[in-house]
Design an enzyme around this catalytic site. Structure first.
Site, mmCIF file in Angstrom:
data_model
loop_
_atom_site.group_PDB
_atom_site.id
_atom_site.type_symbol
_atom_site.label_atom_id
_atom_site.label_comp_id
_atom_site.label_asym_id
_atom_site.label_seq_id
_atom_site.Cartn_x
_atom_site.Cartn_y
_atom_site.Cartn_z
ATOM 1 N NE ARG A 77 38.980 43.862 25.207
ATOM 2 C CZ ARG A 77 39.090 44.353 26.514
ATOM 3 N NH1 ARG A 77 38.363 45.581 26.363
ATOM 4 N NH2 ARG A 77 39.391 43.862 27.362
ATOM 5 C CE LYS A 131 34.399 46.152 31.724
ATOM 6 N NZ LYS A 131 34.948 44.857 31.624
ATOM 7 N NE ARG A 149 41.813 55.744 37.495
ATOM 8 C CZ ARG A 149 41.505 54.927 36.306
ATOM 9 N NH1 ARG A 149 40.447 54.094 36.753
ATOM 10 N NH2 ARG A 149 41.869 54.824 35.165
ATOM 11 N NE ARG A 206 42.224 55.198 28.704
ATOM 12 C CZ ARG A 206 42.167 55.353 30.076
ATOM 13 N NH1 ARG A 206 41.644 54.463 30.898
ATOM 14 N NH2 ARG A 206 43.051 56.207 30.697
ATOM 15 N NE ARG A 250 46.539 54.672 34.954
ATOM 16 C CZ ARG A 250 45.551 53.601 34.812
ATOM 17 N NH1 ARG A 250 45.667 52.751 35.557
ATOM 18 N NH2 ARG A 250 45.022 53.634 33.578
#
Ligand SMILES: [Zn+2]
Length: 216
Positions: A90, A15, A125, A170, A159
Site C-alpha cells: 500500500r 480493482k 451506492r 478518501r 453508507r
C-alpha cells in the site's frame, strides 16, 4: 503471459472485481492482505500470532510482519503459476520491504478511472433498508424508482462514509499514499495503466491484453 501481479486502483475503480475475474481466468490465487492475516492467525504460525496480537489491540500490523506473512503465503504451492496481490503493498515502504524479501513482480496493474466518475460510482451506492439488496442510483437503479425490485420496500440506506465530502478526502489520501508507489514501479518498468472506464468485461479484456503483451 505475465502472472506475478499486483493490482492498484483507488476505491471505486473496480480493482477487486478485476482481480477476482483475473484470478478465475488465469487460475492463480487472488491474495488480499486481510484474508492473509486472518489465515495466518487461524493457522497459528509465528507471524500469525504476532499479527493477532496487534489486531486484538486494534493496532495496525507492522510492515515487517505483513511482509513476512505475504512471503510465507507466496511460498505455497498454488502460487507456482502466479498470483495477484490485492491491496498490498500500500505504501512505498511496504513495496521496498517486499523487494528486500526477494518477492519479484512481473507487472503492477493500475486501474485508472477519472476522479469525477469514481465519486459518482461511490456516492451513488445504496441498499434496500429491508432485504439489503444493493443498487446504484445511476448505474443500477431499481426498476421502479424508489421501490426495491426484490421485496417492494421503499426505504434505502446510503453508507455514512459514502458522502461526496468523505469520498473526495478518501481519494485524496489514497493518491498521496500511492503516488510514490506508482513512481517506484514505473521506474522499474512494471507499472501498466489500464483504462477502468466501461463495462467490467471490457476492462478485463484490456487487462488480459496488457498481460499477454509481456514485459516492457
Ligand atoms: Zn428489498
Amino acid at each position: 503471459m505475465l502472472t506475478r501481479l499486483m493490482m492498484l486502483g483507488p476505491p471505486g475503480a473496480g480493482k477487486g472485481t478485476q482481480a477476482q475475474l483475473l484470478s478465475n481466468k488465469l487460475g492463480i490465487p487472488q491474495i488480499s492482505t486481510g484474508d492473509m492475516l486472518r489465515a495466518a492467525k487461524a493457522a497459528g504460525t509465528e507471524l500469525g500470532k504476532k499479527a493477532a496480537e496487534y489486531m486484538s489491540r486494534g493496532d495496525l500490523v507492522p510492515d515487517e510482519v505483513v511482509v513476512g506473512i505475504v512471503k510465507d503465503r507466496l511460498a505455497e504451492d498454488d502460487t507456482a503459476d502466479g498470483f495477484i496481490l490485492d491491496g498490498f503493498p500500500r505504501t512505498l515502504v511496504q513495496a521496498e520491504a517486499l523487494a528486500d524479501a526477494q518477492v519479484s513482480l512481473d507487472a503492477v496493474i493500475d486501474v485508472v478511472v477519472p476522479e469525477e466518475l469514481l465519486i459518482e460510482r461511490i456516492t451513488g451506492r445504496m441498499s434496500c433498508a429491508s432485504c439489503k439488496q444493493v443498487y446504484h442510483k445511476t448505474f443500477n437503479p431499481p426498476e421502479t424508482e424508489g421501490v426495491c425490485d426484490k421485496c417492494g420496500h421503499t426505504e434505502f440506506n446510503v453508507r455514512a462514509d459514502d458522502t461526496r465530502e468523505v469520498v473526495v478526502s478518501r481519494l485524496g489520501s489514497y493518491r498521496a499514499k500511492t503516488e510514490p508507489l506508482r513512481t517506484y514501479y514505473a521506474d522499474q518498468g512494471l507499472l501498466k495503466e489500464v483504462d477502468g472506464v466501461g463495462e467490467v468485461d471490457e476492462v478485463q479484456a484490456r487487462v488480459l491484453a496488457l498481460l499477454s503483451e509481456g514485459k516492457g
